[in-house]
Design a protein around this motif. Structure first.
Motif, PDB file in Angstrom:
ATOM      1  N   PHE A 133       0.835  -1.199   0.000  1.00 25.60           N
ATOM      2  CA  PHE A 133       0.000   0.000   0.000  1.00 25.60           C
ATOM      3  C   PHE A 133       0.872   1.253   0.000  1.00 25.60           C
ATOM      4  O   PHE A 133       2.009   1.247   0.474  1.00 25.60           O
ATOM      5  N   ASN A 134       0.310   2.345  -0.515  1.00 22.37           N
ATOM      6  CA  ASN A 134       1.079   3.571  -0.680  1.00 22.37           C
ATOM      7  C   ASN A 134       0.310   4.755  -0.110  1.00 22.37           C
ATOM      8  O   ASN A 134      -0.845   4.994  -0.470  1.00 22.37           O
ATOM      9  N   LYS A 135       0.965   5.492   0.776  1.00 20.30           N
ATOM     10  CA  LYS A 135       0.362   6.667   1.407  1.00 20.30           C
ATOM     11  C   LYS A 135      -1.015   6.333   1.980  1.00 20.30           C
ATOM     12  O   LYS A 135      -2.000   7.021   1.724  1.00 20.30           O
ATOM     13  N   PHE A 136      -1.064   5.291   2.790  1.00 20.60           N
ATOM     14  CA  PHE A 136      -2.283   4.849   3.464  1.00 20.60           C
ATOM     15  C   PHE A 136      -2.515   5.804   4.632  1.00 20.60           C
ATOM     16  O   PHE A 136      -1.803   5.784   5.620  1.00 20.60           O
ATOM     17  N   GLU A 137      -3.547   6.632   4.500  1.00 23.81           N
ATOM     18  CA  GLU A 137      -3.756   7.729   5.449  1.00 23.81           C
ATOM     19  C   GLU A 137      -4.947   7.480   6.373  1.00 23.81           C
ATOM     20  O   GLU A 137      -4.939   6.553   7.151  1.00 23.81           O
ATOM     21  N   GLY A 138      -5.969   8.305   6.271  1.00 29.98           N
ATOM     22  CA  GLY A 138      -7.047   8.305   7.254  1.00 29.98           C
ATOM     23  C   GLY A 138      -7.949   7.087   7.208  1.00 29.98           C
ATOM     24  O   GLY A 138      -8.090   6.412   6.182  1.00 29.98           O
ATOM     25  N   VAL A 139      -8.596   6.820   8.348  1.00 28.17           N
ATOM     26  CA  VAL A 139      -9.574   5.745   8.501  1.00 28.17           C
ATOM     27  C   VAL A 139     -10.716   6.277   9.351  1.00 28.17           C
ATOM     28  O   VAL A 139     -10.486   6.957  10.359  1.00 28.17           O
ATOM     29  N   THR A 140     -11.951   5.983   8.959  1.00 29.16           N
ATOM     30  CA  THR A 140     -13.115   6.371   9.756  1.00 29.16           C
ATOM     31  C   THR A 140     -14.225   5.367   9.487  1.00 29.16           C
ATOM     32  O   THR A 140     -14.125   4.554   8.556  1.00 29.16           O
ATOM     33  N   HIS A 141     -15.301   5.396  10.281  1.00 33.97           N
ATOM     34  CA  HIS A 141     -16.344   4.384  10.097  1.00 33.97           C
ATOM     35  C   HIS A 141     -17.743   4.978  10.070  1.00 33.97           C
ATOM     36  O   HIS A 141     -18.011   6.032  10.635  1.00 33.97           O
ATOM     37  N   ASN A 142     -18.623   4.258   9.402  1.00 34.80           N
ATOM     38  CA  ASN A 142     -20.039   4.547   9.274  1.00 34.80           C
ATOM     39  C   ASN A 142     -20.772   3.440  10.020  1.00 34.80           C
ATOM     40  O   ASN A 142     -20.905   2.327   9.518  1.00 34.80           O
ATOM     41  N   ALA A 143     -21.216   3.731  11.241  1.00 35.29           N
ATOM     42  CA  ALA A 143     -21.781   2.696  12.106  1.00 35.29           C
ATOM     43  C   ALA A 143     -23.098   2.146  11.569  1.00 35.29           C
ATOM     44  O   ALA A 143     -23.341   0.939  11.596  1.00 35.29           O
ATOM     45  N   ARG A 144     -23.966   3.041  11.086  1.00 35.63           N
ATOM     46  CA  ARG A 144     -25.292   2.608  10.626  1.00 35.63           C
ATOM     47  C   ARG A 144     -25.188   1.622   9.473  1.00 35.63           C
ATOM     48  O   ARG A 144     -25.884   0.605   9.432  1.00 35.63           O
ATOM     49  N   ASP A 145     -24.318   1.907   8.499  1.00 33.01           N
ATOM     50  CA  ASP A 145     -24.174   1.046   7.328  1.00 33.01           C
ATOM     51  C   ASP A 145     -23.114  -0.027   7.505  1.00 33.01           C
ATOM     52  O   ASP A 145     -22.900  -0.838   6.602  1.00 33.01           O
ATOM     53  N   LYS A 146     -22.434  -0.009   8.641  1.00 31.14           N
ATOM     54  CA  LYS A 146     -21.386  -0.969   8.960  1.00 31.14           C
ATOM     55  C   LYS A 146     -20.309  -0.969   7.875  1.00 31.14           C
ATOM     56  O   LYS A 146     -19.985  -1.996   7.271  1.00 31.14           O
TER      57      LYS A 146
END
Length: 645
Positions: free
Chosen positions: A434-447
């Motif tokens: 992987f290259n320049k793997f940056e932010g992570v976030t989640h959408n709880a309702r849609d899983k």
């Protein structure tokens, strides 16, 4: 945060507060002022919001500023609508003082200020934020609610006054820092104001190393990061691989923090600091060794309070998942690395894949820290060669540390999993392309989980290995599908309801890069995301916020992408050369919602913009010789916007 050409990235600070402010707007449903945040003047609750985007900056003044001319359309439960102008508000700025304390000020192991010819040295790179509502905290007045803001400062990019060093070789030579600010939230408008400020001490934790983005845990703590972990192999004196990407200077860091270039142990950095703010405003720090050592952009904890996904920045990096043993406790658990099994054609734009998970090991903070304190070295864990030794006992791997041949020493699997996480993942067959793997976030309702690769290139686009995609210097935002009942690559159950099973690029959020620049020198299309870096998702707004960090466009932006309508709106521009990051979304604090962040390194690398001769002096004057960067929020001209359920 990302690092461009070995210069650490910018952190953009934005707080897009969403809580009812005063605004005089023409037409039906205008806001006449005095509304309680989170409700209209008739008491109706907010049903939905829609962002109305702004044009790119056009004048030299706009290109040198942090500003917004975007709007937000608020729809209430009674179907009344209201359109509000957005405006950027500065809370504090690096190098300035709050109640005698320097914002972003750096400290040594004795909590004494680090100084140069101009006084206390301050970071010029604010990054991850957590705006926190602390139960039992007391406000400073009857007209305000108490909040706390934890901010981490990634590095100092410009050399101290009187230093002989240049910017390009300085960014990791000083310890980083973190602060807690006492925030007054106006009960009527939701507007925020800094009431007090203090440094968070890392003296007992061997200092703080390059903290990048951050997240707020489900149990209300600030989850930090330490990016570009120093290489324990070269720290031991072994030669680096010819193609290593490591450009950190742990000796310089050690000299500045401890007063001795040999004191710092590489295995104490690249960790996950967790900060708790107490009701009296004090803080406590816990360093997590159990989540492994990688170039961690951040760790994002899922709604179960146990499963965390982690971005690994740089080139030839991995994707990692941690499943804690207990809810709201990251001190022990099981660490996994992903295997990409491509399902899209080779050369696809962004692509898609099935994911399987390789179990690296189970460990605890106490176990791993005891190994470090016991003096374990890289050579205790691995035998290594930078050229093919012709020995079948060695395995060739390619990671951020370069091309190496590794052989695990007997009894060292646990140490390898948690102290040499990426190398061990590659040794076990996980994908490290992987290259320049940056932010992570989640959408709880849609899983769903969203993550971003700032640039799809290098190991992702070299036509070899697991990942075989078309090069896209504008990057790609991906969606992970989550499931329960998933088993790891050995067939053992993964004890999580949130294990990722598949990944696919979102077409609307693919970068649109061209090697031929436009008339202003931009190589990325102005109306598409380019070099996405920080991601944060709002459940109430059903909106994914994206902060950029790219050198392929003169100004970086913050975007709002509605996952239901697919509408993409530019909502903020940061100064030319600066990076937009540090995002955090709070849907409802006392009737107000907020999206937090900062910006870093205005004016970095110059520009081919035809207005550059006018822009450069504006940047120098507005941002104190490029040392001033801000922590602030995007709201209405008078305050915040309505909170959502």
């Amino acid at each position: 945060m990302s690092r461009r050409a070995l210069a650490a990235g910018v952190a953009f600070g934005l707080v897009a507060t969403l809580a009812g402010g005063q605004a005089a707007l023409a037409g039906p449903g205008r806001n006449t002022g005095g509304e309680h945040p989170g409700k209209g003047r008739d008491g109706a609750a907010v049903k939905s919001v829609e962002f109305i985007g702004m044009d790119p900056p056009a004048t030299p003044e706009q290109k040198a500023d942090v500003y917004s001319s975007a709007k937000i359309k608020v729809t209430y439960a009674n179907r009344r609508t209201q359109i509000l102008d957005l405006a950027y508000h500065q809370l504090m700025a690096t190098g300035e003082t709050v109640n005698g304390k320097v914002v972003g000020g750096l400290y040594d192991v004795n909590d004494q200020p680090l100084t140069d010819d101009n006084g206390q040295i301050a970071s010029d790179a604010p990054d991850g934020n957590s705006l926190i509502k602390v139960p039992g905290a007391r406000g400073s007045s009857r007209s305000s609610n108490p909040l706390s803001l934890v901010t981490q400062y990634e590095y100092r990019s410009k050399p101290p006054a009187g230093s002989q060093f240049t910017e390009s070789d300085y960014w990791s030579r000083l310890p980083a820092t973190m602060s807690v600010a006492s925030i007054d939230q106006d009960k009527r408008t939701g507007a925020l104001k800094v009431n007090d400020y203090d440094n968070i001490s890392f003296a007992a934790e061997n200092g703080l190393w390059v903290p990048c983005a951050a997240s707020l845990t489900p149990w209300n703590t600030h989850l930090s990061s330490e990016e570009y972990e120093p290489d324990a192999k070269t720290r031991e004196g072994l030669p680096a691989a010819a193609d290593t990407q490591d450009g950190t200077d742990i000796s310089g860091f050690s000299k500045a923090f401890f007063g001795d270039p040999t004191t710092a142990n590489a295995y104490n950095y690249g960790l996950v600091p967790e900060v708790r703010v107490h009701r009296d405003g004090s803080t406590s720090v816990q360093m997590h060794y159990a989540l492994g050592r990688i170039a961690r952009e951040l760790a994002d904890v899922q709604p179960d309070g146990r499963t965390a996904f982690m971005g690994d920045d740089g080139g030839f990096t991995g994707m990692f998942m941690f499943v804690a043993d207990r809810v709201a406790d990251l001190s022990s658990g099981t660490l996994y690395a992903a295997k990409w099994r491509q399902t899209s054609p080779a050369g696809a734009d962004g692509g898609s894949a099935k994911l399987s998970w390789i179990r690296l090991g189970h460990g605890s903070d106490r176990e791993i820290r005891s190994l470090v304190e016991g003096g374990i070295t890289f050579s205790d864990i691995f035998e290594v060669s930078n050229t093919d030794p012709g020995d079948p006992g060695f395995t060739k791997v390619h990671t951020y540390a370069g091309t190496e041949w590794l052989k695990l020493n007997p009894g060292m699997a646990k140490a390898a999993a948690f102290l040499e996480t990426r190398r061990y993942a590659a040794l076990r067959g996980a994908t490290t392309e992987f290259n320049k793997f940056e932010g992570v976030t989640h959408n709880a309702r849609d899983k769903k989980v969203y993550l971003v690769m700032s640039r799809v290139e290098g190991g992702m686009a070299d036509g070899a290995g697991d990942v075989q995609l078309a090069q896209n210097k504008g990057g790609a935002v991906y969606q992970l599908d989550l499931a329960r009942g998933v088993r790891d690559s050995s067939g053992a159950p993964i004890r999580s309801r949130y294990a990722a099973t598949g990944i696919r690029a979102l077409p609307a959020l693919l970068g649109q890069y061209s090697s031929t620049p436009d008339l202003s020198g931009n190589k990325c299309d102005q109306d598409h995301v380019c070099g996405g870096d920080n991601l944060k998702y709002s459940e109430g707004m059903r909106t994914l916020f994206i902060g950029e960090d790219t050198s392929y466009r003169n100004n970086n932006y913050v975007w709002a992408y509605n996952v239901d309508s697919g509408k993409l709106s530019r909502i903020l521009s940061v100064p030319m050369g600066a990076e937009a990051t540090g995002l955090q979304v709070v849907d409802n604090y006392n009737g107000s919602a907020y999206v937090m962040g900062n910006f870093q390194h205005p004016g970095e690398f110059g520009s081919s913009d035809p207005d550059w001769a006018q822009i450069e002096p504006l940047l120098e004057s507005r941002w104190n010789g490029l040392l001033k960067t801000t922590i602030g929020y995007l709201g209405t001209k008078d305050g915040a916007l309505p909170g959502l359920r």
